[in-house]
Scaffold this motif. Structure first.
Motif, mmCIF file in Angstrom:
data_model
loop_
_atom_site.group_PDB
_atom_site.id
_atom_site.type_symbol
_atom_site.label_atom_id
_atom_site.label_comp_id
_atom_site.label_asym_id
_atom_site.label_seq_id
_atom_site.Cartn_x
_atom_site.Cartn_y
_atom_site.Cartn_z
ATOM 1 N N LEU A 231 43.867 45.576 40.602
ATOM 2 C CA LEU A 231 43.987 44.564 41.629
ATOM 3 C C LEU A 231 45.082 44.808 42.619
ATOM 4 C CD1 LEU A 231 42.347 43.183 39.235
ATOM 5 C CD2 LEU A 231 42.788 41.137 40.225
ATOM 6 N N GLN A 233 47.763 43.713 45.231
ATOM 7 C CA GLN A 233 48.455 42.289 45.868
ATOM 8 C C GLN A 233 49.411 43.115 46.959
ATOM 9 O OE1 GLN A 233 49.598 38.776 43.705
ATOM 10 N NE2 GLN A 233 51.596 39.475 44.154
ATOM 11 N N PRO A 270 42.056 41.764 48.412
ATOM 12 C CA PRO A 270 41.693 40.425 48.404
ATOM 13 C C PRO A 270 40.977 40.064 49.830
ATOM 14 C CG PRO A 270 44.049 40.974 49.096
ATOM 15 C CD PRO A 270 43.432 42.413 48.530
ATOM 16 N N ILE A 405 38.100 36.452 45.507
ATOM 17 C CA ILE A 405 39.368 37.061 46.372
ATOM 18 C C ILE A 405 39.732 35.905 47.338
ATOM 19 C CG2 ILE A 405 38.415 39.482 46.423
ATOM 20 C CD1 ILE A 405 37.118 39.058 49.094
ATOM 21 N N ARG A 437 40.194 37.874 39.618
ATOM 22 C CA ARG A 437 40.845 37.058 40.904
ATOM 23 C C ARG A 437 41.967 37.708 41.645
ATOM 24 N NH1 ARG A 437 44.863 32.745 42.228
ATOM 25 N NH2 ARG A 437 43.309 31.334 43.557
ATOM 26 N N GLY A 438 41.451 38.381 42.521
ATOM 27 C CA GLY A 438 42.377 39.251 43.559
ATOM 28 C C GLY A 438 42.894 38.315 44.991
ATOM 29 N N THR A 439 44.288 38.345 44.955
ATOM 30 C CA THR A 439 44.685 37.618 46.021
ATOM 31 C C THR A 439 45.860 38.416 46.973
ATOM 32 O OG1 THR A 439 46.700 36.642 44.805
ATOM 33 C CG2 THR A 439 44.460 35.609 44.740
ATOM 34 N N THR A 444 47.591 36.661 41.527
ATOM 35 C CA THR A 444 46.552 37.533 41.302
ATOM 36 C C THR A 444 46.486 37.524 39.737
ATOM 37 O OG1 THR A 444 46.800 38.690 43.189
ATOM 38 C CG2 THR A 444 45.907 39.821 41.340
ATOM 39 N N SER A 456 48.467 38.696 34.550
ATOM 40 C CA SER A 456 48.933 38.315 36.027
ATOM 41 C C SER A 456 50.109 39.001 36.426
ATOM 42 C CB SER A 456 48.979 36.940 35.866
ATOM 43 O OG SER A 456 50.045 36.519 35.197
#
Length: 508
Positions: A231, A233, A270, A405, A437-439, A444, A456
């Motif tokens: 993921l 970020q 994201p 996302i 969960r990608g942010t 994240t 995380s």
């Protein structure tokens, strides 16, 4: 005990206590997680509503709601002031109106309780009725005017024994059990006589020990081999996200950070990571997808999707599997003012906040297929959508993994993103599925099927999160029936409360 009667009766002292009590619920939720304060919050509200007329109860309920939402969601000030360019006074005014408006839902709940549902004699029916009315309020708040399903009582139990009920009835069942527990503990009539006290004690033990037992039940089973994921970020400043002069830097950053991860099954970017319309960015996305495909990697990214099928331009907040035509999802639950402007013809141009970049998204279809990637079905949720319990459950039931996302840059270093993460954990528990969960700037994370964060990375840093997720299959009770059984039970109890109240009021 005269001072207790003064607090419970009408007047400013009781209203002030209600404001403080509402704020305790925020402390029970993430990131504070002082969940016993949530029980105290509801217990106080239940008690200070007892002797009041409907009008007095409405004011007191509004005060409790004011304490809850002022402490729990006033972080919207950051998006209005910092990113919406409103002055501190105007941003404060708009935030105050938002908080006061949300508190009206609690005022309505208290008015209904005092005027229609509260039993003449306090006791078991009073506790059960109040708990059911509270769940009805939460369900209503998640639907009315597109809904604001934030700060539910059940979320405070993502790490307590009650979390075992999440796959059975979702967060609303946890709310029901939370409020019922608080009311029983705060109702003197239940504890005056030994038989009733014994029954109350047995019920409370059954609820909490039952939740502990349910935590050991596996409602879903592994489906296939685990997937490796990365993921990205990128921590793009919100002020630069849509800046044309910054777009090339953004795309290069995502490209370089992704290539540095090596072969993985999935790479996730994201929400609106590609800040260019799909038709303009298709070449870039396809080239990235082709390069990744050579090493067996699938790229999933957020992107604005433009569509001309209706003869006019429509832009959607989308998530797509790059290089796979039509394998995308268009966001259905849009954020007011951030993604669309209510009464647009009236409000556009009044202040900068009503003219935010990309605040003219169209709403995607209510029913869409999951994404297909790495041989599995992924239930996609874009940002705000992950906070809608039944909405999320419908897609989750068709999938082996959850993916959400988000871009919580709007809320800075406030508690908002941490509350958002807690709700994402609840969605994983309800569905019995892992969540990716990608942010853009956190949080994240990878979340397992029991809501535990397995990996995380820190907020506000340019980092990549590498880890594994396990696809799962099977339907627990909540995923199979969603909130229908609970809603029906709540409706029956509330109807019974109305009937009982009318019977007691009839002259003998």
């Amino acid at each position: 005990m005269q001072w207790i009667d003064r607090l419970r009766g009408p007047g400013w002292m009781g209203n002030l206590l209600a404001i403080v009590a509402g704020g305790l619920t925020t402390l029970a939720l993430a990131p504070f997680d002082l969940w016993p304060l949530g029980l105290a919050s509801i217990a106080l509200l239940y008690q200070v509503l007892q002797p009041l007329t409907p009008r007095q109860a409405a004011l007191r309920g509004w005060c409790w709601g004011l304490g809850l939402f002022a402490s729990g969601v006033s972080w919207v000030y950051i998006s209005i002031h910092v990113h919406g360019y409103a002055s501190p006074v105007l941003a404060g005014l708009l935030t105050g109106l938002f908080v006061a408006g949300l508190a009206l839902v609690i005022a309505l709940t208290a008015w209904l309780w005092a005027g229609w549902l509260r039993p003449i004699k306090a006791g078991w029916w009073s506790c059960i009725g109040f708990a059911c009315l509270w769940v009805a309020q939460e369900i209503f708040r998640g639907w009315f005017l597109t809904g604001f399903p934030w700060l539910y009582q059940g979320y405070m139990h993502t790490d307590t024994w009650l979390s075992g009920f999440a796959p059975v009835g979702g967060v609303w069942l946890l709310s029901l059990l939370t409020v019922l527990t608080a009311c029983l503990l705060a109702e003197p009539a239940v504890w005056k006589r030994l038989p009733q006290a014994a029954c109350a004690s047995a019920l409370l033990l059954a609820i909490w020990l039952g939740g502990l037992g349910l935590r050991h039940i596996e409602w879903t089973q592994p489906a296939g081999d685990p997937l490796s994921v990365a993921l990205i970020q990128a921590d793009i400043p919100q002020s630069r996200k849509w800046d044309p002069d910054h777009i090339q830097h953004t795309l290069s950053l995502y490209r370089d950070m992704s290539y540095a991860q090596g072969p993985v099954d999935l790479i996730v970017w994201p929400e609106t990571a590609i800040p260019v319309l799909q038709t303009q960015a298709q070449g870039f996305a396809d080239a990235m997808a082709a390069n990744f495909a050579e090493q067996g990697t699938t790229l999933i990214t957020g992107i604005p999707v433009d569509n001309y099928d209706t003869g006019e331009l429509r832009i959607y907040n989308g998530i797509m599997v790059a290089g796979s035509a039509g394998n995308h999802y268009l966001k259905n639950k849009l954020v007011p003012f951030g993604e669309y402007v209510p009464m647009e013809q009236v409000l556009r141009g009044l202040i900068a906040f009503f003219d935010l970049p990309m605040s003219s998204f169209s709403r995607g279809p209510a029913v869409q297929a999951p994404l297909e990637a790495a041989g599995y079905q992924l239930a996609p949720f874009i940002c705000y959508e992950a906070v809608y319990p039944d909405f999320a459950a419908r897609l989750a039931a068709k999938s082996e993994l959850l993916i959400t996302i988000s871009n919580d840059s709007w809320f800075g270093e406030s508690i908002g993103p941490l509350q958002h993460l807690q709700m994402a954990r609840m969605r994983a528990m309800e569905s019995g599925r892992w969540m990716i969960r990608g942010t853009n700037n956190g949080v994240t994370a990878l979340i397992d099927h029991q809501g535990r964060i397995t990996a995380s990375i820190p907020q506000f840093e340019q980092l990549a999160l590498n880890g594994w997720v396990q696809p799962r299959e099977g339907l627990g009770p909540y995923l199979r029936w969603r909130s229908w059984p609970l809603s029906l039970a709540v409706l029956v109890v509330l109807l019974a409360c109305v009937i009982r109240r009318r019977r007691y009021r009839q002259p003998t």
